[in-house]
Scaffold this motif. Sequence first.
Motif, mmCIF file in Angstrom:
data_model
loop_
_atom_site.group_PDB
_atom_site.id
_atom_site.type_symbol
_atom_site.label_atom_id
_atom_site.label_comp_id
_atom_site.label_asym_id
_atom_site.label_seq_id
_atom_site.Cartn_x
_atom_site.Cartn_y
_atom_site.Cartn_z
ATOM 1 N N CYS A 1 1.880 -38.385 23.496
ATOM 2 C CA CYS A 1 2.212 -39.383 22.484
ATOM 3 C C CYS A 1 0.986 -39.688 21.630
ATOM 4 O O CYS A 1 1.071 -39.713 20.410
ATOM 5 C CB CYS A 1 2.723 -40.656 23.157
ATOM 6 S SG CYS A 1 3.077 -41.995 22.006
ATOM 7 N N GLN B 1 -1.580 -37.839 21.102
ATOM 8 C CA GLN B 1 -1.922 -36.680 20.277
ATOM 9 C C GLN B 1 -0.989 -36.558 19.066
ATOM 10 O O GLN B 1 -1.431 -36.218 17.968
ATOM 11 C CB GLN B 1 -1.877 -35.396 21.117
ATOM 12 C CG GLN B 1 -3.014 -35.285 22.105
ATOM 13 C CD GLN B 1 -4.375 -35.269 21.449
ATOM 14 O OE1 GLN B 1 -4.576 -34.673 20.387
ATOM 15 N NE2 GLN B 1 -5.328 -35.938 22.052
ATOM 16 N N ARG B 2 0.296 -36.840 19.266
ATOM 17 C CA ARG B 2 1.245 -36.792 18.138
ATOM 18 C C ARG B 2 0.911 -37.858 17.105
ATOM 19 O O ARG B 2 0.924 -37.591 15.907
ATOM 20 C CB ARG B 2 2.685 -36.963 18.638
ATOM 21 C CG ARG B 2 3.268 -35.712 19.276
ATOM 22 C CD ARG B 2 4.757 -35.847 19.518
ATOM 23 N NE ARG B 2 5.090 -36.969 20.389
ATOM 24 C CZ ARG B 2 5.047 -36.952 21.726
ATOM 25 N NH1 ARG B 2 4.665 -35.856 22.349
ATOM 26 N NH2 ARG B 2 5.385 -38.015 22.431
ATOM 27 N N GLN B 3 0.604 -39.058 17.580
ATOM 28 C CA GLN B 3 0.266 -40.150 16.662
ATOM 29 C C GLN B 3 -1.051 -39.846 15.944
ATOM 30 O O GLN B 3 -1.187 -40.118 14.751
ATOM 31 C CB GLN B 3 0.172 -41.487 17.411
ATOM 32 C CG GLN B 3 1.421 -41.873 18.152
ATOM 33 C CD GLN B 3 2.622 -42.101 17.251
ATOM 34 O OE1 GLN B 3 2.669 -41.677 16.112
ATOM 35 N NE2 GLN B 3 3.632 -42.750 17.781
#
Length: 121
Positions: A22, A24-26
């Motif tokens: 999460c 890393q995605r953000q």
Amino acid sequence: MDRHNALLLVVFALGLGMASGCSQRQFAAGNQAMQDYDYEEAIKQYDRALRADTEMFEAHYNMGNALMRLQRYKQALTAYKNAQRLEPEDPEVEHNLKIARKKQQEDEDSGGGGGGGGGGG
């Protein structure tokens, strides 16, 4: 180790992986927003990444960069200090801290407030 404890360990480990994914995605979404010159959105995304992983050096550092672009020098200082706490020897952090301190001082001397609220990391 009994089955219950083993299951808890697996669930805990999966939770850590999800938090990392999460964050890393953000973080990636924040970087994309920076490339799009959407600094408000970048701050939101870096803040979300940091909620998932408070020790993410890059998110603190990039948050500081986005805040600097919006002339929120006091908040940028906080973000850079958080980054420096994680990577005390990073020369880019030290350089940006000096610039943010100077800009905040100039802003205070001219009667400005260093920008509005929002996006702390």
